[in-house]
Design an enzyme around this catalytic site. Structure first.
Site, PDB file in Angstrom:
ATOM      1  N   LYS A  53       0.848  -1.205   0.000  1.00  0.00           N
ATOM      2  CA  LYS A  53       0.000   0.000   0.000  1.00  0.00           C
ATOM      3  C   LYS A  53       0.878   1.246   0.000  1.00  0.00           C
ATOM      4  O   LYS A  53       0.624   2.193  -0.742  1.00  0.00           O
ATOM      5  CB  LYS A  53      -0.908   0.013   1.238  1.00  0.00           C
ATOM      6  CG  LYS A  53      -2.130  -0.862   1.093  1.00  0.00           C
ATOM      7  CD  LYS A  53      -2.877  -0.982   2.428  1.00  0.00           C
ATOM      8  CE  LYS A  53      -3.866  -2.132   2.352  1.00  0.00           C
ATOM      9  NZ  LYS A  53      -4.329  -2.589   3.661  1.00  0.00           N
ATOM     10  N   GLN A  97      -5.218  -1.523   9.456  1.00  0.00           N
ATOM     11  CA  GLN A  97      -5.129  -2.870   8.894  1.00  0.00           C
ATOM     12  C   GLN A  97      -5.802  -3.882   9.827  1.00  0.00           C
ATOM     13  O   GLN A  97      -5.556  -3.891  11.030  1.00  0.00           O
ATOM     14  CB  GLN A  97      -3.648  -3.233   8.671  1.00  0.00           C
ATOM     15  CG  GLN A  97      -3.415  -4.562   7.997  1.00  0.00           C
ATOM     16  CD  GLN A  97      -3.893  -4.609   6.541  1.00  0.00           C
ATOM     17  OE1 GLN A  97      -3.903  -3.611   5.842  1.00  0.00           O
ATOM     18  NE2 GLN A  97      -4.291  -5.785   6.103  1.00  0.00           N
ATOM     19  N   ASP A 120     -11.603   2.773   3.810  1.00  0.00           N
ATOM     20  CA  ASP A 120     -12.002   1.356   3.706  1.00  0.00           C
ATOM     21  C   ASP A 120     -13.511   1.214   3.497  1.00  0.00           C
ATOM     22  O   ASP A 120     -13.974   0.152   3.074  1.00  0.00           O
ATOM     23  CB  ASP A 120     -11.652   0.629   5.016  1.00  0.00           C
ATOM     24  CG  ASP A 120     -10.397  -0.207   4.919  1.00  0.00           C
ATOM     25  OD1 ASP A 120     -10.130  -0.746   3.839  1.00  0.00           O
ATOM     26  OD2 ASP A 120      -9.703  -0.327   5.949  1.00  0.00           O
TER      27      ASP A 120
HETATM   28  N1  GUN Z   1      -7.319  -6.842   5.924  1.00  0.00           N
HETATM   29  C1  GUN Z   1      -7.620  -7.598   4.842  1.00  0.00           C
HETATM   30  N2  GUN Z   1      -8.271  -6.858   3.911  1.00  0.00           N
HETATM   31  C2  GUN Z   1      -8.382  -5.618   4.423  1.00  0.00           C
HETATM   32  C3  GUN Z   1      -8.936  -4.404   3.927  1.00  0.00           C
HETATM   33  O1  GUN Z   1      -9.494  -4.320   2.829  1.00  0.00           O
HETATM   34  N3  GUN Z   1      -8.834  -3.331   4.758  1.00  0.00           N
HETATM   35  C4  GUN Z   1      -8.254  -3.398   5.984  1.00  0.00           C
HETATM   36  N4  GUN Z   1      -8.229  -2.299   6.727  1.00  0.00           N
HETATM   37  N5  GUN Z   1      -7.719  -4.505   6.471  1.00  0.00           N
HETATM   38  C5  GUN Z   1      -7.779  -5.605   5.700  1.00  0.00           C
END
Ligand code: GUN
Length: 293
Positions: A53, A97, A120
């Site tokens: 990311k 996350q 998100d």
């Molecule tokens: N963990 C796995 N997929 C995601 C996601 O799309 N967003 C977040 N914040 N954590 C994750």
């Protein structure tokens, strides 16, 4: 002929488009979108996601802020950091996350993020906006990427029969809401669904998001249907090595389907591209400017 829908290609084009718009936003309004990612603990898969990311955020010309906290961080300390990021005008998106360590209440943390910075789309207000079919909220990244590929391939989805296999909050439920918004007739299937194969056979669109390696077989699929495979499962091969497979058995499904996303290289690469899309969109909304064209 079955079309293989390449998320690798689609996401590369999307990221290129976003990079261009980010440059215009800086030139026209002197705004640089800022995305803060918070990682608590040392989960290896999460560390890889967070690193990717960060790299892709910078590649798009945005500012990336990483906050890595130890596994024993208290909920109070995490909420305090989010409070600071909420008040920081250089931050337009905040992503915590998941999963979080067990001693932290995930819902409390997600809902402490300022709604307009929830890139998100997991905040209750954004879930509610999606549920009522509003365009004002933030759409979760994986369903958004899946929908972009579906619409690109099929055009108008109105009246199509869609089945979403899986009812998670991150993928299944928001995906069903998006399909409904496009006027599909939507079935949500899950572990208690009876005659799942028959349910799938009726569908023009199958979105597989159950986390069960190769569960959906070719003979569950109507000829010509479009298949979006959200699953990413690592399985052992006969030679002792491992490989990634989806929730759909690609070898049999690709003989029947009209179009299918591969694993890897399908939905996966779309998720971070859509995160960048959401960060750009929210930077523009927060500053009350249109997304540059
Ligand atoms: N963990 C796995 N997929 C995601 C996601 O799309 N967003 C977040 N914040 N954590 C994750």
């Amino acid at each position: 002929m079955t079309t293989i829908i390449s998320g690798t290609e689609f996401s590369a084009n999307l990221r290129k488009e976003i990079k261009h718009k980010v440059a215009l936003l800086k030139k026209q309004h002197d705004i640089i979108p800022g995305l803060a990612v918070v990682l608590v603990g040392e989960d290896p898969a999460s560390q890889i996601y967070v690193r990717n990311k960060g790299i892709q955020t910078k590649e798009a010309g945005m500012n990336s802020y990483e906050h890595k906290l130890p596994d024993d961080t208290s909920e109070e300390a995490l909420l305090k950091l989010i409070d600071q990021l909420n008040s920081d005008s250089s931050v337009h998106g905040i992503l915590v996350q998941l999963p979080l360590p067990k001693h932290i209440d995930e819902h409390a943390v997600i809902n402490s993020i300022a709604v307009e910075k929830d890139v998100d789309g997991f905040h209750l207000s954004n879930i509610g906006l999606l549920a009522i079919g509003s365009n004002q909220g933030v759409v979760p990244c994986t369903p958004l990427g899946s929908m972009m590929m579906l619409k690109d391939h099929l055009g108008d989805l109105s009246g199509k029969k869609a089945i979403v296999v899986g009812r998670s909050n991150i993928v299944g439920k928001p995906m069903a809401a998006l399909l409904l918004k496009e006027s599909c007739t939507v079935t949500i299937a899950h572990s208690r669904t009876k005659n799942l194969a028959d349910e799938c056979r009726q569908a023009d669109i199958i979105v597989a998001a159950v986390g069960q390696p190769e569960m959906i077989k070719g003979d569950w699929i109507k000829a010509g249907a479009t298949i979006i495979d959200v699953g990413i499962n690592r399985i052992e091969k006969a030679d002792g090595g491992t490989k990634l497979v989806g929730d759909v058995e690609f070898s049999s499904a690709s003989k029947v389907a009209g179009a299918i996303t591969p694993v890897p290289g399908g939905v996966g690469p779309m998720t971070i591209a859509c995160l960048l899309h959401n960060a750009l969109q929210q930077a523009c909304r927060i500053n009350n400017v249109d997304i540059p064209e």
